[in-house]
Design a protein around this motif. Structure first.
Motif, short mmCIF file in Angstrom:
data_model
loop_
_atom_site.label_atom_id
_atom_site.label_comp_id
_atom_site.label_asym_id
_atom_site.label_seq_id
_atom_site.Cartn_x
_atom_site.Cartn_y
_atom_site.Cartn_z
N ALA A 1 64.77 56.85 57.93
CA ALA A 1 65.57 56.62 56.73
C ALA A 1 66.35 55.31 56.85
O ALA A 1 66.47 54.56 55.87
CB ALA A 1 66.53 57.78 56.49
N ALA A 2 66.86 55.02 58.03
CA ALA A 2 67.58 53.76 58.24
C ALA A 2 66.65 52.58 58.02
O ALA A 2 67.01 51.62 57.33
CB ALA A 2 68.18 53.73 59.65
N ALA A 3 65.46 52.63 58.60
CA ALA A 3 64.50 51.54 58.44
C ALA A 3 64.12 51.36 56.97
O ALA A 3 64.06 50.24 56.47
CB ALA A 3 63.26 51.80 59.30
N ALA A 4 63.90 52.47 56.27
CA ALA A 4 63.54 52.40 54.85
C ALA A 4 64.66 51.79 54.02
O ALA A 4 64.42 51.16 52.98
CB ALA A 4 63.20 53.80 54.33
N ARG A 5 65.88 51.95 54.47
CA ARG A 5 67.05 51.42 53.76
C ARG A 5 67.30 49.95 54.10
O ARG A 5 68.19 49.31 53.55
CB ARG A 5 68.26 52.27 54.14
CG ARG A 5 69.51 52.00 53.40
CD ARG A 5 70.63 52.88 53.92
NE ARG A 5 71.85 52.60 53.22
CZ ARG A 5 72.41 53.39 52.33
NH1 ARG A 5 71.87 54.56 52.06
NH2 ARG A 5 73.52 53.05 51.73
N GLY A 6 66.54 49.41 55.06
CA GLY A 6 66.73 48.02 55.47
C GLY A 6 67.72 47.85 56.59
O GLY A 6 68.11 46.73 56.92
N ILE A 7 68.15 48.92 57.19
CA ILE A 7 69.07 48.85 58.32
C ILE A 7 68.28 48.38 59.53
O ILE A 7 67.22 48.92 59.85
CB ILE A 7 69.73 50.22 58.57
CG1 ILE A 7 70.68 50.53 57.41
CG2 ILE A 7 70.45 50.26 59.91
CD1 ILE A 7 71.23 51.92 57.40
N THR A 8 68.79 47.36 60.20
CA THR A 8 68.07 46.77 61.33
C THR A 8 68.72 47.07 62.67
O THR A 8 68.18 46.67 63.71
CB THR A 8 67.96 45.24 61.15
OG1 THR A 8 69.28 44.69 61.06
CG2 THR A 8 67.15 44.90 59.90
N LEU A 9 69.86 47.75 62.67
CA LEU A 9 70.53 48.07 63.92
C LEU A 9 71.24 49.40 63.80
O LEU A 9 72.03 49.62 62.87
CB LEU A 9 71.55 46.98 64.28
CG LEU A 9 72.32 47.17 65.58
CD1 LEU A 9 71.39 47.10 66.79
CD2 LEU A 9 73.42 46.13 65.69
N LEU A 10 70.95 50.30 64.73
CA LEU A 10 71.65 51.58 64.83
C LEU A 10 72.42 51.61 66.14
O LEU A 10 71.99 51.01 67.14
CB LEU A 10 70.66 52.75 64.81
CG LEU A 10 69.93 53.00 63.51
CD1 LEU A 10 68.82 54.04 63.70
CD2 LEU A 10 70.91 53.46 62.44
#
Length: 181
Positions: free
Chosen positions: A116-125
């Motif tokens: 879900a983070a990747a799909a949202r464009g989040i590049t760092l967790l």
């Protein structure tokens, strides 16, 4: 096993089950910010406060369940509200009920949040977890990179100060074995 993302209304409707999950997690020894034994009313109040953040879009929450009303796990992403940090999120409150442990549910919830983070464009967790805990093995085996440990960072459920290890991961940077483990 079903995994769904909760909106504020669904979260509010599941507060008794979510409170039971939180209390079971704490009573089972997991360090998620509370001392044992955790009162169900306190756990419910904590979840009620989360519904505001979900409604505002600052928190994404997923639950895993076998049947309606039987919540077995949860994971959340805390989403920053500052313009210079929209590329990152914090993984928080990955919890699995003691009755459901050992079936790969934690790994599945982790994969759902990462996807879900990747799909949202989040590049760092990023996340923090008690050093030496079972959760630490899950994160390491799922490709998370440890940054370092902070001594005496938080009290475990028994009230003993324990170190915490900070981790990060770049979503989509490597294979995440969803549904395994």
């Amino acid at each position: 096993m079903n995994v769904i993302r909760l909106d504020a209304t669904r979260l509010t409707g599941l507060i008794p089950e979510l409170a039971e999950l939180l209390a079971d997690t704490v009573d089972g020894g997991a360090s998620v910010g509370f001392l044992a034994p955790l009162d169900r009313a306190e756990a419910a109040a904590w979840w009620r406060e989360r519904s505001t953040a979900v409604a505002a879009g600052r928190l994404a929450v997923w639950v895993a369940y076998e049947e309606p009303g039987r919540v077995l796990g949860t994971v959340s992403l805390a989403l920053p509200d500052k313009p210079n940090s929209t590329h990152r999120a914090e993984l928080v409150k990955l919890m699995v009920h003691r009755a459901a442990r050992g079936r790969g549910l934690g790994r599945r919830l982790l994969a759902v949040a990462e996807e879900a983070a990747a799909a949202r464009g989040i590049t760092l967790l990023h996340l923090d977890t008690e050093t030496g805990s079972p959760a630490e093995h899950l994160y390491r085996s799922s490709g998370w990179t440890p940054v370092g440990a902070i001594p005496d960072y938080a009290a475990d459920p028994a009230g003993v100060l324990r170190p915490t290890t900070i981790y990060y991961k770049r979503p989509g940077a490597g294979p995440v074995p969803a549904g395994t483990g």
